[in-house]
Structures are given as C-alpha cells and as structure tokens.
Write an enzyme that holds these catalytic residues in place. Structure first.
Site, short mmCIF file in Angstrom:
data_model
loop_
_atom_site.label_atom_id
_atom_site.label_comp_id
_atom_site.label_asym_id
_atom_site.label_seq_id
_atom_site.Cartn_x
_atom_site.Cartn_y
_atom_site.Cartn_z
N GLU A 250 116.36 14.86 -4.83
CA GLU A 250 115.63 15.84 -4.03
C GLU A 250 115.86 17.25 -4.59
OE1 GLU A 250 115.17 14.15 0.40
OE2 GLU A 250 117.16 14.96 0.00
N ASP B 99 117.56 22.21 4.47
CA ASP B 99 117.37 22.77 3.14
C ASP B 99 116.84 24.21 3.12
OD1 ASP B 99 117.78 20.09 2.74
OD2 ASP B 99 115.88 19.72 1.72
#
Length: 500
Positions: free
Chosen positions: A208, A26
């Site tokens: 998320e 990420d």
C-alpha cells in the site's frame, strides 16, 4: 467527564497531530502551498473506528502546531475516498483552473460501493480546489483511471522533468499482487501505463501507499538517486504494519532498484536485510510532501498498527500521526540508506531549562534520574558500552517499570520493550519487545527520543535507524531512569528538554 473520556484525553498527544473526536489513518495529499503545510488524512467523520472514509484536513506553518479543518473530500452514497495525493497544477494542464488561478488537484482512490456504477472496484479519481485546498469539487468525469481491479489504490503523483520529457507520473499499487504500477499523463485525466515494479523484498502482506522521489547522495546535487517507498500490512520486521524502501534509478519510464535483496515472494528469514522506513510497530503509510520549501523531502506517517488499531484506549479520537521527518540519502558502510531527522524548530517549544548529565556510570539495576521526570520530552543521549549485556533508559516509568529503550551491544541491536509500559492488555499483540540492528559509531550509541503522552519515537545514530511505538502509561508514571543488566555502562552525556 466520563472515565473513558478522561483516559482518552490523558493520552492526547502534545507534539503530534490527532483529530478532536474521530478516526484517523493514512496521511494523504501532503503538500506545501501558499506558505502552509497541508496534511490530509483518512478520516471517519462519523465515528472512531474504520469506516465512512473521507479526507480530513489539517494545516501548519511550522510542522509542530496543527489546526484541524472541516472534512475536505467526503464519502457519499457511491464511494469511499481512499488514499491519494495532491499536486499544484501550476500550468493548468488539467483545465480545472480559472483565469490566472491554477488549481490544486487531488488524485484519490474511489472505493466504489455495492450499489454504485462500479461495484467493488477501486479506481483513481480527481477533485480540484481553487481556494488553496480548503474546499474541493469532484471531477464529473471520474474515475479517470480504472483497471477493473478491487485492489488498485493509493496514487502518489509527481511531476517528472528529465531526459524523457516533462509530464505527470503516478505510482499506485495492485495491493495483493505486491506490485507498484507506474502511469504517465499530460493532463492528469488520461493515463498511459509505463511499467511495473515488484514483487520484491518484503511481501508478507499487501502493498500500500507508495511514494517515489529523487534525493542527492550525501548532499551532492550531481549524484542523484531515486527512492521508492512502499508500505505493507502485515509483514513488518517486528510483526504487523511497516514501510520499506528501495534505492535505485528512474528514467521516466521504469524504476530500477539497486537495493533489492530478494525477487518475488520474500524469504521470511531475510526480513532483517531489507531496508525499512522504521523498525517500530507504529509507523505506517508514510508519504512525503509535494513542493516542500528548499527541495526538502519531508515525510509523515500514521502512528498505529492494523493488528490492534481499533482497540487502543483513546476513544473517541483514534490514532495520532508521527512527527514530520526530514529525509536524506547517505552512504553508510558502502550502502545507500535513508537518514531521518525530526523536522521543526524544537527550541521554540521548550518549557524550561534542560536537565543535563555527563560522564555517569550506569550500575547494575535501575537508577531514577532526579529532576528529569516528565510526560512530554525530547531526550538526547550518548551511551558507551561497558560490561553490561544491555543498558539504556526507562521512559514514563514508576521507578521500576516503564518503557525500556536500550542497547544490546553483543547482538548489535537497539530495542524498545513496552511489555510493562502501562496499559497493554487491550489486545494480545500489543505487549512487545521490538528490535532493530544498530552498530556503535566510534564506540558509542547516540539516541534522540521524543516522548509524548502516548508514543515514543527513537532516532538512533543521527537518524540512521528509527523506531516508533505507541505506549499508554499511567498519568503518575513520569520518571526517567537509566538501567543496566549484567554489568555497567556509561552515559557520556544526556540532555532532557521538557515540553508543555
């Protein structure tokens, strides 16, 4: 070089950021500061698989060329450093500043280890930098926000200035509850719960990496809406990881969605009705930059999918980032939609005069375009349907097989078919035929496609629909072809720009 190393470097991207020899996932802490774009990211400094999560760091002045730096915020015996964000605390509300120097403050998730003081808990913590983001000091009072939860993570912090006042707002997730939680703070240290959002729309996997930002509608500064993005894994429209978004209003306390299709847990038959950041398999955890110049909304995502992430053939480096995209909010057939365009001055990277073609019939079968071969390209094409059931381009091909990007006009669909795109047998989930809804505009389809050594990013109808896919073609597969099935179609115009 070993064969494995040769393979990995064959796929090393020319246009996208990737680490030298470690794991990446990420994007974190995206911020423009001091004339520099800072990209932090989930990184395993010690290997090429998920683990030992810390914040890696790269910088760019143009969003095209990136310089990798040493690890910025490292894991230790107590915590892994999960995803989060960075703000410029220009008024030193945190008290971390010194004299006239205001700090950058990172808000990240502490994933506490079993032998720590908070075993198994995910909570929000702070670190600060006084040198513009290159070195960081963890706050001695961490964590600053805990819910005693094992799934509370990914804080994106913004500065809210509106009718309700001026303060920091955090959006984070309770991942397994499919819920975004919003908090308020005056000093980044003490936090007060404002509201929650969700479950809604896609809930086929954990939530998320949320984001919350305002955008003018159709460029009108007097008409502003708020966009909430949230990523989920699995549960995407073409299986695996994906990101969705909601459009609505934020009053400083509550986000109210005007684009929710289903409340609560999703109806799996309605995935195609939800609004997706990207319809491809490999665009996840997308978040936007803080303080981008000229109030631009710029976003980067991780270009991979949790279904096969540890198996892609690029060891010891693992995973690239997407291109940076500029995001706008536009009205399309009465619906507010995000439109995405690749950011950066691409003309500066052009390696030669472009290959051009116009008003050419695509006949049944495959036609190689002599003079258009390459491994790193931008392709701009306008296609007009005829009698063919499907038609389009074959990228990184050998004259017959390759990655097919095409249109099925009768189904109003765009597709990317990577079942014969090169190496596909490293994981059973990788070979795929992925689709997205796409309508003709004035009877034509406009595609901008960025081809890199291990990826394809498609921007259709001016960026109204995007699809991002990893591919692993042979070095010798460089041909660009057009194809049609069941009839003919027309290339109105095509331009291929080669990059080094």
């Amino acid at each position: 070089m070993t064969a494995a190393t040769t393979t990995a470097e064959t796929f090393r991207p020319a246009l996208h950021f990737a680490t030298r020899n470690t794991w990446l996932n990420d994007p974190n802490g995206l911020i423009y500061h001091g004339g520099v774009y800072h990209l932090y990211y989930q990184n395993n400094p010690f290997g090429s698989v998920h683990g030992n999560l810390s914040w890696g760091h790269a910088t760019s002045t143009d969003l095209l060329n990136w310089t990798d730096h040493p690890v910025a915020i490292a894991c230790d015996e107590n915590e892994d450093i999960f995803s989060g964000s960075i703000v410029f605390d220009r008024h030193n509300t945190s008290g971390f500043g010194s004299g006239s120097t205001a700090p950058l403050v990172a808000i990240y998730t502490s994933a506490y280890k079993p032998d720590s003081a908070h075993p198994g808990i995910q909570a929000q913590s702070l670190a600060y930098s006084m040198d513009g983001g290159y070195t960081w000091t963890k706050h001695t009072g961490n964590p600053v926000l805990s819910r005693n939860s094992r799934e509370f993570r990914d804080p994106k912090v913004i500065r809210y200035d509106g009718a309700a006042g001026s303060y920091w707002v955090m959006v984070a997730v309770e991942a397994k509850d499919f819920q975004v939680v919003l908090y308020k703070s005056e000093d980044l240290k003490s936090w007060e719960l404002l509201s929650t959002f969700g479950p809604a729309n896609a809930t086929g996997g954990i939530w998320e990496c949320p984001d919350l930002f305002p955008l003018p509608v159709d460029g009108d500064p007097e008409n502003v809406k708020w966009v909430l993005t949230v990523n989920l894994n699995p549960g995407g429209p073409n299986k695996g990881s994906a990101g969705q978004y909601f459009v609505g209003d934020f009053d400083g306390t509550t986000f109210t969605s005007a684009s929710t299709v289903t409340e609560g847990l999703q109806d799996p038959d309605r995935l195609g009705e939800y609004q997706w950041l990207d319809w491809g398999r490999d665009y996840y955890a997308g978040v936007s930059f803080s303080d981008a110049p000229d109030d631009r909304r710029l976003m980067i995502a991780w270009m991979n999918n949790w279904q096969y992430v540890n198996d892609i053939p690029t060891s010891p480096w693992r995973s690239p980032m997407s291109l940076a995209r500029e995001i706008s909010l536009q009205t399309n057939e009465g619906k507010l939609c995000l439109v995405q365009q690749p950011a950066g001055d691409w003309t500066a990277l052009a390696d030669a005069e472009p290959f051009c073609l116009s008003e050419t019939t695509i006949h049944e079968g495959v036609q190689v375009l002599a003079g258009a071969a390459g491994t790193v390209q931008r392709i701009d094409v306008t296609l007009r349907p005829g009698s063919a059931a499907e038609f389009g381009l074959i990228l990184r091909g050998d004259g017959v097989t390759g990655t097919r990007v095409g249109i099925r006009p009768g189904e109003a669909k765009l597709f990317v078919d990577r079942r014969e795109s090169g190496q596909t047998d490293f994981h059973e989930s990788f070979p795929s035929l992925d689709t997205a809804p796409l309508q003709a505009t004035a009877g034509t389809y406009r595609l901008t496609i960025f081809v890199d050594r291990c990826s394809v990013e498609v921007f259709a109808q001016g960026g109204l629909v995007t699809m991002t896919e990893l591919i692993f073609p042979a070095e010798t597969s460089t041909e660009l072809s057009v194809f049609a099935v069941g009839g003919t179609a027309t290339v109105n115009n095509l331009q291929v720009t080669q990059f080094a």
